[in-house]
Design an enzyme around this catalytic site. Sequence first.
Site, mmCIF file in Angstrom:
data_model
loop_
_atom_site.group_PDB
_atom_site.id
_atom_site.type_symbol
_atom_site.label_atom_id
_atom_site.label_comp_id
_atom_site.label_asym_id
_atom_site.label_seq_id
_atom_site.Cartn_x
_atom_site.Cartn_y
_atom_site.Cartn_z
ATOM 1 N N GLU A 1 -3.926 -1.423 11.736
ATOM 2 C CA GLU A 1 -2.500 -1.225 11.484
ATOM 3 C C GLU A 1 -1.774 -0.862 12.772
ATOM 4 O O GLU A 1 -0.694 -1.393 13.071
ATOM 5 C CB GLU A 1 -2.298 -0.123 10.447
ATOM 6 C CG GLU A 1 -0.831 0.182 10.183
ATOM 7 C CD GLU A 1 -0.613 1.339 9.223
ATOM 8 O OE1 GLU A 1 0.556 1.725 9.028
ATOM 9 O OE2 GLU A 1 -1.597 1.860 8.675
ATOM 10 N N GLY B 1 1.918 6.354 12.068
ATOM 11 C CA GLY B 1 1.576 7.534 12.876
ATOM 12 C C GLY B 1 2.582 7.670 14.003
ATOM 13 O O GLY B 1 2.788 6.746 14.792
ATOM 14 N N THR B 2 3.251 8.808 14.085
ATOM 15 C CA THR B 2 4.271 9.015 15.108
ATOM 16 C C THR B 2 3.655 9.011 16.511
ATOM 17 O O THR B 2 2.437 9.162 16.676
ATOM 18 C CB THR B 2 4.979 10.361 14.892
ATOM 19 O OG1 THR B 2 4.006 11.415 15.054
ATOM 20 C CG2 THR B 2 5.599 10.446 13.505
ATOM 21 N N PRO C 1 7.091 11.976 -0.532
ATOM 22 C CA PRO C 1 8.301 12.638 -0.028
ATOM 23 C C PRO C 1 8.032 13.908 0.767
ATOM 24 O O PRO C 1 8.750 14.214 1.704
ATOM 25 C CB PRO C 1 9.080 12.935 -1.313
ATOM 26 C CG PRO C 1 8.654 11.865 -2.263
ATOM 27 C CD PRO C 1 7.207 11.619 -1.956
ATOM 28 N N THR D 1 2.366 7.320 1.790
ATOM 29 C CA THR D 1 3.303 8.409 2.095
ATOM 30 C C THR D 1 4.002 8.936 0.845
ATOM 31 O O THR D 1 4.393 8.167 -0.038
ATOM 32 C CB THR D 1 4.348 7.925 3.105
ATOM 33 O OG1 THR D 1 3.683 7.415 4.252
ATOM 34 C CG2 THR D 1 5.266 9.061 3.525
ATOM 35 N N ILE E 1 0.845 -1.187 0.000
ATOM 36 C CA ILE E 1 0.000 0.000 0.000
ATOM 37 C C ILE E 1 0.883 1.240 0.000
ATOM 38 O O ILE E 1 1.884 1.290 0.723
ATOM 39 C CB ILE E 1 -0.986 0.008 1.184
ATOM 40 C CG1 ILE E 1 -1.932 1.215 1.101
ATOM 41 C CG2 ILE E 1 -0.267 -0.041 2.527
ATOM 42 C CD1 ILE E 1 -3.137 1.101 2.020
ATOM 43 N N GLY F 1 4.575 12.994 4.633
ATOM 44 C CA GLY F 1 4.734 12.321 5.924
ATOM 45 C C GLY F 1 3.392 12.015 6.553
ATOM 46 O O GLY F 1 2.523 11.394 5.935
ATOM 47 N N PHE G 1 8.836 5.298 1.220
ATOM 48 C CA PHE G 1 8.717 4.453 2.411
ATOM 49 C C PHE G 1 7.674 3.348 2.200
ATOM 50 O O PHE G 1 6.910 3.029 3.119
ATOM 51 C CB PHE G 1 8.339 5.279 3.658
ATOM 52 C CG PHE G 1 9.246 6.431 3.949
ATOM 53 C CD1 PHE G 1 10.600 6.381 3.661
ATOM 54 C CD2 PHE G 1 8.745 7.588 4.533
ATOM 55 C CE1 PHE G 1 11.443 7.444 3.939
ATOM 56 C CE2 PHE G 1 9.579 8.664 4.825
ATOM 57 C CZ PHE G 1 10.923 8.592 4.522
ATOM 58 N N ARG H 1 27.213 -15.545 30.049
ATOM 59 C CA ARG H 1 28.396 -14.685 30.056
ATOM 60 C C ARG H 1 28.968 -14.568 31.469
ATOM 61 O O ARG H 1 28.256 -14.249 32.434
ATOM 62 C CB ARG H 1 28.012 -13.290 29.532
ATOM 63 C CG ARG H 1 29.095 -12.242 29.619
ATOM 64 C CD ARG H 1 30.189 -12.465 28.599
ATOM 65 N NE ARG H 1 31.067 -11.302 28.517
ATOM 66 C CZ ARG H 1 32.252 -11.323 27.920
ATOM 67 N NH1 ARG H 1 32.690 -12.442 27.359
ATOM 68 N NH2 ARG H 1 32.990 -10.242 27.870
#
Length: 385
Positions: free
Chosen positions: A248, A370-371, A129, A127, A124, A132, A159, A274
């Site tokens: 999403e 989404g930020t 350039p 976005t 899909i 955003g 993206f 370790r």
Amino acid sequence: MRRTVFNEDHEAFRETLRAFIEAEVVPVYDEWFQAGIVPREFYYKLAELGLFGINVDEEFGGAGLDTHKFEAIQYEETARAGVNFGGSGVHVLLALPYIKMLATADQKKRWLPKFVSAEEMWAIAMTEPGTGSDLAGMKTTAKLSEDGTHYVLNGSKTFITGGVHADRVIVCARTAPATPEDRRHGISLFAVDTKSEGYSIGRKLDKLGLRTSDTAELAFVDVKVPAEDLMGEENKGFYYLGKNLASERWGIAFGAYAQAAAAVEFAKRYTQDRTVFGQPVAAFQNTKFELAACKAEVDAAEAVADRALEALDAGELTAAEAASAKLFCTEVAHRVIDRCLQLHGGYGYMNEYPIARLYADNRVNRIYGGTSEIMKTIIAKDMGL
């Protein structure tokens, strides 16, 4: 606290998927990582396993189910093994809901059998350039021909996960100008055949993380899209995008929780093996406290992710709830994975260790879909603020 989200059928699927990953993915994953892409042929194996048809009706070759729980198990098992399946997640989690929601009977007959078999992989393209998070500002256009037989598509996208291997891409484009009253008006969705003349793939983007996921730039120069490949109604694309953003964002939230859970296990095993100053790193009180604190955060994220999963399957997950789940789970994953890498010391910075790859992969969770800032805006608006 007993976990109740999965039943015996889900756990049987988990065992099958875990065995598949160990046999088909783990031995070659380093090669995929170095190449920066999953082989296209691998998707046919996922199709044979049934991963692409779980939520597709039986008449089109699917299992006819309506649940995201098998996707949730895939998130957990790939994170557990320190691998991913490239861009195939977009095929199921992002593209399929649009086909199911918008496709006509004829479109489903044309598209879904090939979707299930992996003959056609989907992506899909939203976005651009210069846009955003501001999807309403997209510049890509699709103009209907005079005879009404096709649209002419021009513009570019960036993206686009799955963009290199995709055979068909849901492209968001303007079919009418925005209005002063509504900037979101005039966007439509098209199922574009990537073999169309004028369609081109630009760079396969060189990302910080998710190295095996083929993320690309796309360009459209006078691409003719048959009118019958319009998805849903013209000019209502933004409304359709909003309808599917909850699923999403749930996927990102659940994937982030799964990554955090895997990080704790990676750190636990590493610190037990370790030895420093004559004893295992896990024997130090600081290590125990750090892992315990991380485990507590993961438990909380699991509860949020599971609750969102149940709401999504019931058709009740709201935009604000999905935003809240994404915000919380991705922020938890950020903190937990960072602390677990610290417990690895210098080796945590080496890509041969899964914690290093996980650290890089996880960072985008707070950006795409989404930020975190957009999530806070959605939540605040729902609160009446």
